[in-house]
Write a protein that holds these residues in place. Structure first.
Motif, short mmCIF file in Angstrom:
data_model
loop_
_atom_site.label_atom_id
_atom_site.label_comp_id
_atom_site.label_asym_id
_atom_site.label_seq_id
_atom_site.Cartn_x
_atom_site.Cartn_y
_atom_site.Cartn_z
N UNK A 166 0.82 -1.22 0.00
CA UNK A 166 0.00 0.00 0.00
C UNK A 166 0.85 1.26 0.00
N UNK A 167 2.08 1.19 0.54
CA UNK A 167 2.96 2.35 0.52
C UNK A 167 3.44 2.64 -0.90
N UNK A 168 3.58 1.64 -1.74
CA UNK A 168 4.10 1.79 -3.10
C UNK A 168 3.01 1.95 -4.14
N UNK A 169 1.96 1.21 -4.01
CA UNK A 169 0.89 1.20 -5.01
C UNK A 169 -0.47 1.08 -4.34
N UNK A 170 -1.45 1.63 -4.98
CA UNK A 170 -2.81 1.39 -4.53
C UNK A 170 -3.20 -0.03 -4.93
N UNK A 171 -4.17 -0.60 -4.25
CA UNK A 171 -4.59 -1.96 -4.56
C UNK A 171 -5.02 -2.10 -6.01
N UNK A 172 -5.62 -1.07 -6.56
CA UNK A 172 -6.07 -1.11 -7.96
C UNK A 172 -4.89 -1.23 -8.92
N UNK A 173 -3.83 -0.53 -8.61
CA UNK A 173 -2.63 -0.61 -9.45
C UNK A 173 -2.01 -2.00 -9.38
N UNK A 174 -1.99 -2.58 -8.18
CA UNK A 174 -1.47 -3.93 -8.03
C UNK A 174 -2.32 -4.92 -8.83
N UNK A 175 -3.63 -4.75 -8.77
CA UNK A 175 -4.52 -5.62 -9.55
C UNK A 175 -4.22 -5.49 -11.03
N UNK B 23 -1.34 -4.72 -12.39
CA UNK B 23 -0.07 -5.41 -12.63
C UNK B 23 -0.29 -6.92 -12.74
N UNK B 24 -1.10 -7.44 -11.85
CA UNK B 24 -1.36 -8.88 -11.87
C UNK B 24 -2.14 -9.25 -13.13
N UNK B 25 -3.07 -8.40 -13.55
CA UNK B 25 -3.78 -8.65 -14.81
C UNK B 25 -2.82 -8.69 -15.98
N UNK B 26 -1.89 -7.75 -16.02
CA UNK B 26 -0.89 -7.73 -17.11
C UNK B 26 0.01 -8.97 -17.04
N UNK B 27 0.35 -9.39 -15.83
CA UNK B 27 1.12 -10.62 -15.69
C UNK B 27 0.33 -11.80 -16.26
N UNK B 28 -0.93 -11.90 -15.90
CA UNK B 28 -1.77 -13.00 -16.41
C UNK B 28 -1.90 -12.94 -17.93
N UNK B 29 -2.00 -11.73 -18.47
CA UNK B 29 -2.08 -11.58 -19.93
C UNK B 29 -0.81 -12.06 -20.63
N UNK B 30 0.31 -12.03 -19.92
CA UNK B 30 1.58 -12.44 -20.53
C UNK B 30 1.75 -13.96 -20.55
N UNK B 31 0.88 -14.67 -19.87
CA UNK B 31 0.99 -16.13 -19.78
C UNK B 31 0.31 -16.80 -20.96
N UNK B 32 0.76 -18.02 -21.25
CA UNK B 32 0.05 -18.83 -22.24
C UNK B 32 -1.34 -19.14 -21.68
N UNK B 33 -2.26 -19.51 -22.54
CA UNK B 33 -3.62 -19.82 -22.11
C UNK B 33 -3.61 -20.94 -21.07
N UNK B 34 -2.81 -21.97 -21.29
CA UNK B 34 -2.77 -23.10 -20.37
C UNK B 34 -2.21 -22.68 -19.01
N UNK B 35 -1.13 -21.91 -18.99
CA UNK B 35 -0.57 -21.46 -17.72
C UNK B 35 -1.52 -20.52 -16.99
N UNK B 36 -2.24 -19.69 -17.73
CA UNK B 36 -3.22 -18.79 -17.11
C UNK B 36 -4.32 -19.60 -16.44
N UNK B 37 -4.79 -20.65 -17.12
CA UNK B 37 -5.82 -21.52 -16.55
C UNK B 37 -5.30 -22.18 -15.28
N UNK B 38 -4.09 -22.71 -15.32
CA UNK B 38 -3.50 -23.37 -14.16
C UNK B 38 -3.41 -22.39 -12.99
N UNK B 39 -2.89 -21.18 -13.24
CA UNK B 39 -2.72 -20.17 -12.20
C UNK B 39 -4.08 -19.76 -11.61
N UNK B 40 -5.04 -19.46 -12.46
CA UNK B 40 -6.34 -19.00 -11.97
C UNK B 40 -7.12 -20.12 -11.28
N UNK B 41 -7.03 -21.34 -11.81
CA UNK B 41 -7.74 -22.44 -11.17
C UNK B 41 -7.20 -22.66 -9.75
#
Length: 185
Positions: free
Chosen positions: A112-121, A123-141
């Protein structure tokens, strides 16, 4: 029935919309609640709370994508119930998944000192977008839906050992990604 039609029914305050939600999404939402709460009665209570939340939210809200919206409402409701009356009790697989992920994320409060929760979310969305479809499914599941390793392996037709290895690598990649984005872990 199409999602848009269900939302239209709910917007018109027709209880049939809730019936259609139950028919189309009931089993999926119950499984999500079970993964978090590990008790069928608690999951049933959660789904009753979800129905009420949906009824109170639509209108005015009109979700364009019903599946992720319902999943978010169910997950948040289940987590609230979990924190509530049974907070001192461990919940098996879901706690294990959160413990795994905790190693890749910062301790509560330090982000919270570095980023608002929305900004962190974001970043995580962009990380998930960088994954292959299969790895994204594994991570989200594992980390969103709380599925057990064996269930993920069955869904993806991979071995449990390979799923575990991929999750380890994905957590390390997430940690590096957040560090490179100057979110200090």
């Amino acid at each position: 029935m199409e999602d848009r039609e269900i939302v239209d029914l709910l917007f018109a305050r027709s209880e049939r919309g809730l019936d259609e939600l139950e028919r189309k999404y009931g089993r999926r939402l119950h499984a999500l609640a079970m993964n978090i709460l590990a008790d069928s009665r608690d999951a049933d209570e959660c789904l009753n709370d979800v129905r009420l939340a949906v009824w109170n939210a639509i209108p005015p809200e009109r979700p364009e994508r019903l599946t992720p919206w319902l999943s978010r409402v169910t997950r948040n409701t289940a987590l609230s119930l979990r924190r509530g009356s049974r907070a001192q009790k461990r919940f098996g697989g879901y706690d294990a998944a959160l413990d795994e992920l905790a190693e890749s994320l910062a301790a509560p409060g330090s982000v919270s000192d570095e980023l608002e929760a929305k900004e962190l979310a974001g970043l995580i969305e962009r990380f998930l977008d960088s994954l292959s479809a299969e790895n994204r499914v594994i991570f989200l599941r594992r980390y969103w839906y709380g599925d057990e390793i064996g269930e993920i392996a069955r869904r993806t037709k991979l071995t449990a050992k390979l799923v575990t290895l991929r999750l380890t690598r994905l957590r390390k990649r997430l940690r590096r990604y957040l560090e490179e984005s100057e979110v200090w872990i």
